[in-house]
Design a protein around this motif. Structure first.
Motif, PDB file in Angstrom:
ATOM      1  N   UNK A  59    -111.092 -34.145 -72.542  1.00 10.31           N
ATOM      2  CA  UNK A  59    -111.974 -35.411 -72.048  1.00 10.31           C
ATOM      3  C   UNK A  59    -112.264 -36.256 -72.934  1.00 10.31           C
ATOM      4  N   UNK A  60    -111.810 -37.347 -73.111  1.00  6.33           N
ATOM      5  CA  UNK A  60    -112.576 -38.435 -73.862  1.00  6.33           C
ATOM      6  C   UNK A  60    -113.213 -39.297 -73.058  1.00  6.33           C
ATOM      7  N   UNK A  61    -114.567 -39.844 -73.276  1.00  7.11           N
ATOM      8  CA  UNK A  61    -115.334 -40.463 -72.405  1.00  7.11           C
ATOM      9  C   UNK A  61    -116.644 -41.105 -73.305  1.00  7.11           C
ATOM     10  N   UNK A  62    -117.224 -42.116 -72.618  1.00  9.13           N
ATOM     11  CA  UNK A  62    -118.308 -42.665 -73.050  1.00  9.13           C
ATOM     12  C   UNK A  62    -119.647 -42.384 -72.693  1.00  9.13           C
ATOM     13  N   UNK A  63    -120.661 -41.889 -73.484  1.00  2.90           N
ATOM     14  CA  UNK A  63    -121.863 -41.406 -73.195  1.00  2.90           C
ATOM     15  C   UNK A  63    -122.887 -41.483 -74.087  1.00  2.90           C
ATOM     16  N   UNK A  64    -124.203 -41.974 -73.672  1.00  2.28           N
ATOM     17  CA  UNK A  64    -125.350 -42.245 -74.533  1.00  2.28           C
ATOM     18  C   UNK A  64    -124.987 -42.837 -75.750  1.00  2.28           C
ATOM     19  N   UNK A  65    -124.142 -44.096 -75.948  1.00  7.15           N
ATOM     20  CA  UNK A  65    -124.105 -44.685 -77.011  1.00  7.15           C
ATOM     21  C   UNK A  65    -122.921 -44.326 -77.966  1.00  7.15           C
ATOM     22  N   UNK A 102    -119.795 -49.514 -75.079  1.00  8.91           N
ATOM     23  CA  UNK A 102    -118.803 -49.378 -73.911  1.00  8.91           C
ATOM     24  C   UNK A 102    -117.546 -49.097 -74.259  1.00  8.91           C
ATOM     25  N   UNK A 103    -117.116 -48.427 -73.039  1.00 13.91           N
ATOM     26  CA  UNK A 103    -115.450 -47.757 -73.171  1.00 13.91           C
ATOM     27  C   UNK A 103    -115.213 -48.093 -71.493  1.00 13.91           C
ATOM     28  N   UNK A 104    -114.022 -48.657 -71.531  1.00 14.73           N
ATOM     29  CA  UNK A 104    -113.594 -48.833 -70.062  1.00 14.73           C
ATOM     30  C   UNK A 104    -112.027 -48.546 -70.031  1.00 14.73           C
ATOM     31  N   UNK A 105    -111.484 -47.819 -68.744  1.00 11.98           N
ATOM     32  CA  UNK A 105    -110.138 -47.512 -69.014  1.00 11.98           C
ATOM     33  C   UNK A 105    -109.766 -47.934 -67.623  1.00 11.98           C
ATOM     34  N   UNK A 106    -108.402 -48.485 -67.848  1.00 14.43           N
ATOM     35  CA  UNK A 106    -107.649 -48.873 -66.446  1.00 14.43           C
ATOM     36  C   UNK A 106    -106.304 -48.495 -66.640  1.00 14.43           C
ATOM     37  N   UNK A 107    -105.660 -47.931 -65.416  1.00 12.65           N
ATOM     38  CA  UNK A 107    -104.489 -47.415 -65.237  1.00 12.65           C
ATOM     39  C   UNK A 107    -103.479 -48.325 -64.466  1.00 12.65           C
TER      40      UNK A 107
END
Length: 168
Positions: free
Chosen positions: A99-105, A132-137
């Motif tokens: 899992x790759x994600x944005x959390x706590x800066x 920030x990190x945004x993902x779209x498919x």
């Protein structure tokens, strides 16, 4: 007597004028150093921010390419109220999720067995200082787009076509 006074005043001016000129030069040099250090600090901060963004985007692009095979699944999910880019694989009868994600800066990554509880605070730090990190498919085109934002408001996006399977 007046010629002695005028000579001493002329002699004093010969000494004071170069000293004043040197003092002015020293003050202006100090201002130049202060201004230059401020500019240098801003350049270093911009470079650091851009480096973090480029590193994040490159890492994600390479991760997508590494998992571009029919034996893997790639999709976006929401776990523990966090948007997660999931790279799923089967190993020895078990399904694991990277899992790759944005959390706590920070951009983070964690590997868990499917079905186990995901706790975002336990992920490995990949890049700190992103905002920030945004993902779209796009399942019709089998494309994953992601955007990473830096601390100074800059953003970088990349679109990757997943050739080996379906994107959810």
């Amino acid at each position: 007597m007046s010629s002695i006074n005028s000579k001493s005043k002329s002699h004093a001016m010969e000494i004071i004028f170069p000293l004043l000129l040197f003092g002015l030069f020293a003050v202006m040099s100090l201002f130049l150093v202060i201004i230059g250090s401020d500019v240098y600090t801003k350049i270093v901060k911009n470079s650091d921010d851009n480096s973090k963004i480029r590193t994040s985007v490159s890492y994600l692009a390479n991760k997508m390419r590494a998992y571009d095979s029919e034996e893997y699944k790639v999709y976006v999910d929401r776990m523990s109220d966090v948007e997660v880019l999931v790279f799923e694989e089967d190993v020895a009868g078990y399904t694991y999720q990277n899992l790759v994600y944005y959390y706590d800066g920070a951009l983070r990554e964690v590997m868990i067995q499917k079905g186990y509880t995901f706790s975002p605070e336990f992920g490995e730090l990949l890049v700190e200082g992103v905002t920030g990190f945004w993902i779209e498919t796009n399942p019709e085109r089998d494309v994953v787009s992601f955007t990473v934002a830096g601390a100074r408001g800059t953003q970088q996006s990349m679109e990757i076509t997943y050739r080996s399977g379906d994107i959810k």
